[in-house]
Design a protein around this motif. Structure first.
Motif, PDB file in Angstrom:
ATOM      1  N   ASN A 135       0.802  -1.222   0.000  1.00 52.06           N
ATOM      2  CA  ASN A 135       0.000   0.000   0.000  1.00 52.06           C
ATOM      3  C   ASN A 135       0.837   1.274   0.000  1.00 52.06           C
ATOM      4  N   PRO A 136       1.843   1.376   0.885  1.00 56.25           N
ATOM      5  CA  PRO A 136       2.666   2.595   0.849  1.00 56.25           C
ATOM      6  C   PRO A 136       3.369   2.811  -0.489  1.00 56.25           C
ATOM      7  N   ALA A 137       3.691   1.717  -1.177  1.00 61.49           N
ATOM      8  CA  ALA A 137       4.380   1.845  -2.464  1.00 61.49           C
ATOM      9  C   ALA A 137       3.508   2.542  -3.507  1.00 61.49           C
ATOM     10  N   PHE A 138       2.183   2.449  -3.325  1.00 66.26           N
ATOM     11  CA  PHE A 138       1.268   3.103  -4.252  1.00 66.26           C
ATOM     12  C   PHE A 138       0.520   4.255  -3.561  1.00 66.26           C
ATOM     13  N   GLY A 139       1.106   4.781  -2.508  1.00 63.73           N
ATOM     14  CA  GLY A 139       0.452   5.843  -1.752  1.00 63.73           C
ATOM     15  C   GLY A 139       0.197   7.097  -2.557  1.00 63.73           C
ATOM     16  N   HIS A 140       0.979   7.341  -3.610  1.00 65.84           N
ATOM     17  CA  HIS A 140       0.811   8.545  -4.433  1.00 65.84           C
ATOM     18  C   HIS A 140      -0.421   8.462  -5.321  1.00 65.84           C
ATOM     19  N   LEU A 141      -1.077   7.302  -5.355  1.00 65.33           N
ATOM     20  CA  LEU A 141      -2.278   7.120  -6.174  1.00 65.33           C
ATOM     21  C   LEU A 141      -3.525   7.107  -5.296  1.00 65.33           C
ATOM     22  N   SER A 142      -3.575   7.971  -4.317  1.00 66.01           N
ATOM     23  CA  SER A 142      -4.639   7.919  -3.307  1.00 66.01           C
ATOM     24  C   SER A 142      -6.041   8.047  -3.902  1.00 66.01           C
ATOM     25  N   SER A 143      -6.196   8.853  -4.946  1.00 63.30           N
ATOM     26  CA  SER A 143      -7.530   9.004  -5.556  1.00 63.30           C
ATOM     27  C   SER A 143      -8.016   7.683  -6.140  1.00 63.30           C
ATOM     28  N   LEU A 144      -7.104   6.954  -6.759  1.00 59.74           N
ATOM     29  CA  LEU A 144      -7.464   5.663  -7.348  1.00 59.74           C
ATOM     30  C   LEU A 144      -7.661   4.596  -6.279  1.00 59.74           C
ATOM     31  N   THR A 145      -6.733   4.530  -5.338  1.00 59.16           N
ATOM     32  CA  THR A 145      -6.791   3.468  -4.329  1.00 59.16           C
ATOM     33  C   THR A 145      -7.996   3.621  -3.406  1.00 59.16           C
ATOM     34  N   SER A 146      -8.514   4.835  -3.256  1.00 56.95           N
ATOM     35  CA  SER A 146      -9.643   5.048  -2.351  1.00 56.95           C
ATOM     36  C   SER A 146     -10.888   4.294  -2.797  1.00 56.95           C
ATOM     37  N   TRP A 147     -11.041   4.071  -4.131  1.00 60.24           N
ATOM     38  CA  TRP A 147     -12.251   3.388  -4.591  1.00 60.24           C
ATOM     39  C   TRP A 147     -11.959   2.034  -5.236  1.00 60.24           C
ATOM     40  N   TYR A 148     -10.780   1.893  -5.864  1.00 59.68           N
ATOM     41  CA  TYR A 148     -10.523   0.638  -6.554  1.00 59.68           C
ATOM     42  C   TYR A 148     -10.055  -0.456  -5.609  1.00 59.68           C
ATOM     43  N   TRP A 149      -9.646  -0.067  -4.422  1.00 58.21           N
ATOM     44  CA  TRP A 149      -9.087  -1.004  -3.457  1.00 58.21           C
ATOM     45  C   TRP A 149      -9.889  -2.289  -3.345  1.00 58.21           C
ATOM     46  N   SER A 150     -11.198  -2.191  -3.202  1.00 61.29           N
ATOM     47  CA  SER A 150     -12.024  -3.375  -2.951  1.00 61.29           C
ATOM     48  C   SER A 150     -12.788  -3.879  -4.166  1.00 61.29           C
ATOM     49  N   VAL A 151     -12.612  -3.245  -5.317  1.00 60.28           N
ATOM     50  CA  VAL A 151     -13.360  -3.675  -6.493  1.00 60.28           C
ATOM     51  C   VAL A 151     -13.055  -5.125  -6.884  1.00 60.28           C
ATOM     52  N   PRO A 152     -11.780  -5.546  -6.985  1.00 56.92           N
ATOM     53  CA  PRO A 152     -11.507  -6.957  -7.314  1.00 56.92           C
ATOM     54  C   PRO A 152     -12.017  -7.915  -6.236  1.00 56.92           C
ATOM     55  N   TYR A 153     -11.949  -7.476  -4.991  1.00 52.26           N
ATOM     56  CA  TYR A 153     -12.444  -8.275  -3.859  1.00 52.26           C
ATOM     57  C   TYR A 153     -13.928  -8.538  -4.030  1.00 52.26           C
TER      58      TYR A 153
END
Length: 454
Positions: A216-234
């Motif tokens: 997660n920290p490695a992709f921390g600069h993509l916060s806008s994307l990670t905020s919603w896509y995080w659980s989509v594959p789940y």
């Protein structure tokens, strides 16, 4: 018409979304800490440890549906109250609030095991567990987007709205339903399968902890994307698994999930840190998480049919997930401090996967003895001439009684045939029922006949 199952799923999904978005390393909590420049790992660890304690201890004082309802409502009320200090700058209340909220939410989650047993038939629990995980993650995405795109205050407000709404729904559920009014399945000694499942869940979720602290920290600069896509594959994986026909055995999918985890860490090692790289790594990892979460939630759900205290069974087994994340998180922090290269991180993660791969056949063997028909389990011993073998072997006398039961003889007729008393026959019949995990002659005949037809 009032549907207790639907209300139970909706109410619990609301409170579980609060837990995922705030207390349990949630995006809202991180947003609050980032806003105040007060990121401290102790806040996160305090909440998770307290949540673990709540899951483990709840079953020791909650022993009825009525107590479970009060515990869930009290836990949600505590969560509502302890969120208030986070509208203000960091102060001494933050740590205390996270400890109280973590423990209260752990108790609420464990106590919901009574609702799962009371309001969902055993053959539908895999779908109920999937529904809770899907809806709670969808609601979490809404909260996360609000916290990142609008403000952390808006995220906090929405979290409170969801908790309050969950309380209103849970209050509508009946609290006096007597579980024994439904057909009781025999009570089993579930300690051995629980220990095996606990170890398996603990080890595999170490990777989740590593993911939180390293990926997660490695992709921390993509916060806008990670905020919603995080659980989509789940959510996608859960939808697929939920809607597979009941006759389809999902055991092979567990190996697919292992493969997804392996590939995710390999890609994390060789890819960059751009948007496409994140989509690839996160899709594989979270898809696997969806597969395995539904596996052990549904296994626990069916196991509760044969236990007297659903809160203890549900809470202790789910605590393995939390313990694994804590362990993986500690390992991740050590890795970060040591500044290990991504290749070494991947090797550590893959070693964990190899251990769980080696455990998977054992997990199946132990669980199938009790839950032979579960969709995630594969009965490798079944063939056209097979006869169901009970987990505990029958005595010589019970082997004589069994075919007489199957022939339709009454207890008195069996007693006359074997020249023993009718009370002795009743004792043997009870033992046979217990060993086969059935409650009636009809059930015993049904499982033996259905096994021969495979």
């Amino acid at each position: 018409m009032f549907n207790s199952r639907v209300v139970s799923v909706a109410g619990f999904s609301l409170v579980f979304s609060y837990l995922l978005s705030f207390l349990f390393e949630g995006r809202v909590l991180y947003s609050v800490m980032e806003y105040h420049g007060a990121y401290e790992r102790r806040y996160v660890i305090t909440a998770i440890i307290a949540h673990f304690a709540g899951l483990v201890s709840c079953g020791f004082f909650v022993r009825s549906l009525n107590q479970a309802k009060r515990t869930v409502l009290a836990g949600m009320a505590v969560c509502f109250i302890i969120t208030v200090p986070f509208f203000f700058p960091p102060n001494f209340l933050w740590t205390a609030a996270l400890a109280a909220g973590g423990y209260a939410s752990g108790c609420a989650v464990a106590a919901w095991g009574y609702f799962l047993k009371a309001f969902t038939p055993a053959n539908r629990r895999i779908k109920t567990c999937a529904d809770v995980l899907i809806f709670s993650n969808l609601l979490m995405i809404i909260i996360n987007i609000t916290a990142v795109q609008v403000s952390h205050y808006a995220g906090l407000v929405l979290s409170l709205i969801f908790v309050g709404s969950g309380m209103l729904l849970i209050r509508r559920l009946p609290a006096e339903q007597v579980l024994s009014e439904k057909r009781h399945a025999p009570v089993w000694d579930t300690r051995k399968p629980m220990v095996v499942l606990f170890l398996f869940v603990f080890i595999i979720t170490i990777n989740s902890g590593l993911m939180y602290q390293v990926m997660n920290p490695a992709f921390g600069h993509l916060s806008s994307l990670t905020s919603w896509y995080w659980s989509v594959p789940y959510i996608g994986a859960l939808l697929i698994m939920r809607n597979l026909p009941d006759r389809v055995k999902r055991f092979v999918v567990l190996y697919i999930g292992m493969g997804l985890i392996i590939l995710s860490f390999i890609l994390f090692m060789v890819l960059g840190r751009g948007v496409a790289d994140y989509l690839a790594v996160n899709t594989l990892m979270l898809g696997a998480c969806g597969i395995f979460d539904l596996f052990w939630w549904s296994i626990i759900g069916e196991m509760m049919e044969h236990t007297e205290n659903p809160a203890k069974t549900f809470g202790i087994n789910l605590s393995a997930n939390v313990l694994g994340i804590l362990t993986g998180g500690a390992a991740g922090m050590a890795i970060t401090s040591a500044e290990l290269p991504d290749s070494e991180v991947a090797v550590i993660a893959l070693s964990v996967v190899c251990v769980t791969l080696a455990m998977l056949p054992l997990v199946n063997t132990v669980l199938v003895r009790r839950l032979r028909s579960h969709a995630y389990l594969l009965d490798e011993t079944a063939d056209e001439t097979a006869v169901v073998t009970p987990p505990e072997p029958l005595t010589a006398r019970e082997q004589e009684v069994l075919p007489l039961i199957l022939s339709g003889k009454s207890n008195k007729a069996i007693a006359d045939s074997l020249f023993i008393s009718e009370s002795t026959v009743k004792s043997h019949v009870r033992n046979i029922f217990s060993k086969f995990g059935v409650a009636t002659r009809a059930e015993l005949i049904s499982i033996l006949l259905s096994n021969r037809q495979k």
